[in-house]
Design an enzyme around this catalytic site. Sequence first.
Site, PDB file in Angstrom:
ATOM      1  N   LYS A 165      38.133  41.834  46.875  1.00 15.85           N
ATOM      2  CA  LYS A 165      39.353  42.391  46.335  1.00 15.85           C
ATOM      3  C   LYS A 165      39.170  43.869  45.991  1.00 15.85           C
ATOM      4  CE  LYS A 165      40.353  42.154  41.792  1.00 15.85           C
ATOM      5  NZ  LYS A 165      39.545  42.938  40.860  1.00 15.85           N
TER       6      LYS A 165
ATOM      7  N   HIS B 141      36.217  35.950  42.976  1.00 13.91           N
ATOM      8  CA  HIS B 141      34.928  35.429  42.498  1.00 13.91           C
ATOM      9  C   HIS B 141      35.100  34.390  41.388  1.00 13.91           C
ATOM     10  CE1 HIS B 141      35.251  38.510  39.316  1.00 13.91           C
ATOM     11  NE2 HIS B 141      34.353  37.814  38.651  1.00 13.91           N
TER      12      HIS B 141
ATOM     13  N   LYS C 273      32.942  30.402  40.091  1.00 14.34           N
ATOM     14  CA  LYS C 273      32.376  30.067  38.778  1.00 14.34           C
ATOM     15  C   LYS C 273      32.288  28.555  38.616  1.00 14.34           C
ATOM     16  CE  LYS C 273      34.108  34.209  36.471  1.00 14.34           C
ATOM     17  NZ  LYS C 273      33.071  34.975  35.801  1.00 14.34           N
TER      18      LYS C 273
ATOM     19  N   HIS D 152      42.604  36.479  39.658  1.00 10.92           N
ATOM     20  CA  HIS D 152      41.826  35.487  38.909  1.00 10.92           C
ATOM     21  C   HIS D 152      42.703  34.563  38.060  1.00 10.92           C
ATOM     22  CE1 HIS D 152      38.807  38.128  40.293  1.00 10.92           C
ATOM     23  NE2 HIS D 152      38.835  38.983  39.295  1.00 10.92           N
TER      24      HIS D 152
ATOM     25  N   LYS E 283      41.105  44.691  28.360  1.00  6.91           N
ATOM     26  CA  LYS E 283      39.822  45.378  28.174  1.00  6.91           C
ATOM     27  C   LYS E 283      39.718  45.758  26.700  1.00  6.91           C
ATOM     28  CE  LYS E 283      38.891  46.060  32.714  1.00  6.91           C
ATOM     29  NZ  LYS E 283      37.956  45.116  33.343  1.00  6.91           N
TER      30      LYS E 283
END
Length: 484
Positions: free
Chosen positions: A144, A174, A178, A235, A333
């Site tokens: 990505k 990703h 997991k 995600h 963040k």
Amino acid sequence: MIQKVTTLLLFGATGDLARRMLLPSLYGLDSDGLLPPDLRIIGTARTELDDAAFRQRADEALREHLPEGFYSQGVAERFLSRLHYVALDINEPEHFSRLAQAIGDPCHGVAIFLSTAPSLFKPTIDGLAAAGLACPTVRMALEKPLGTDLESSREINDAVHAHFPEERTFRIDHYLGKETVQNLIALRFANLMFEPLWNAAHIDHVQITVAETFGIEGREYYDQAGALRDMVQNHMLQLLSLVAMEPPGDLDSTAVRDEKVKVLRALRPITAADVEQTTVIGQYTRGAIEGAPVRGYVEELGHDSTTETFVALKAHIDNWRWRGVPFYLRTGKRMPMRESEIFIQFKDVPFSIFASRGATTRPNKLIIGLQPEETIELRLMAKTPGLDRQGGRLREVPLDLGLANAFSEYRRRIAYERLLLDLIDGDPTLFVRRDEVEAQWAWIDAIRAAWAEKGMTPRPYAAGTWGPSAAIALTERDGVTWHE
Ligand code: BG6
């Protein structure tokens, strides 16, 4: 028969992702004996390096990024001897020919991993094709971001499909690598007890939080993306689709992805009419993380910006199973702690026999922690021990299915290990199909268009807090509190 990969071609081999994730993941697979014995890894990037210098860099990356105690001289020597390097400028056709020569017979067991800026995808693919490196059987993995909106993602996908059909295209998210994310499928479909309750009749709401403590760490890309496109588009929507999908008929790539895409298509569009009630955006200002002062986003960036570093939103899935169940998503963040989890709140019991004794019941909760620890916890009501005749003392207690304890003999893997192994083995189940990516973008584009129409800009929040206070109001209006 599905062919195993014997040559892995890594574009962007000197980049951050390769150093932090890809090389350590490949090392991890090698250490467990899972790489084909004859696998060669050919790194490529613009920087002029020879094999020895690339190996030296890779060795440094391993020492820096492998978990403590995992680096072993013997494995490292074997792993590094698999590495080769070809410097390549994508504007130079003869560089691609050089690459083709290094690979030898390109139709035999080649996988290509593009971990470069997406603006380079098309010229890279064209260069590969012109050099005869796009022949049938070659697999193409793409990191990505796959575009910045539906239109640009279609352009990328068209460019890829000009040479690599869908079944050989491996789009990485990703999060799907997991362990806990895959475990979500096991939890839902290898246990009887959840499925009958997994619907609007029994679930009050779902929260998905991905909170990070770091800022943008010099990643210029981030300012063009923002939290919605960087985290929610991929995600978080993947997590949502795994929570909400119908039981697939099989665990194969078609069945699972068919079910996920149905969820993505059933997401109710957020429009200008409701965007101010259903979404909140924020940008961090200076503050403190774990007691240490940190700069604000604009100071970190060095120029003004209206990019959001936090987003909270309320989504609805318009289908029979989920009608009326809000899915609250939140990511940011510079949050107070690194914590990612899926929180499922069931409804309260229909009638409490304890109420007349002054005790309150609380609805059951299932909490699936993705990071920093991989945990699964079911919160149940229990009687507080004691001789209290009123029977009026109840307490919520966790039934802890901590994976670290249950499977302490297993090494915790990097998500990319699973994905790289699946790429090598040719199993696309945990990769994102084109229709999924496009459904994700269609939903995200509508939100961005609504923000633009309403002139919504990020509200400030101090670094080290859970985002702007409006994010709290977003759920409190519905009588829901974010789980912390
Ligand atoms: C990436 C985003 O896809 O995921 C980053 O671009 C983010 O901004 C990262 O930090 C989070 O990944 P993880 O595995 O650390 O949760």
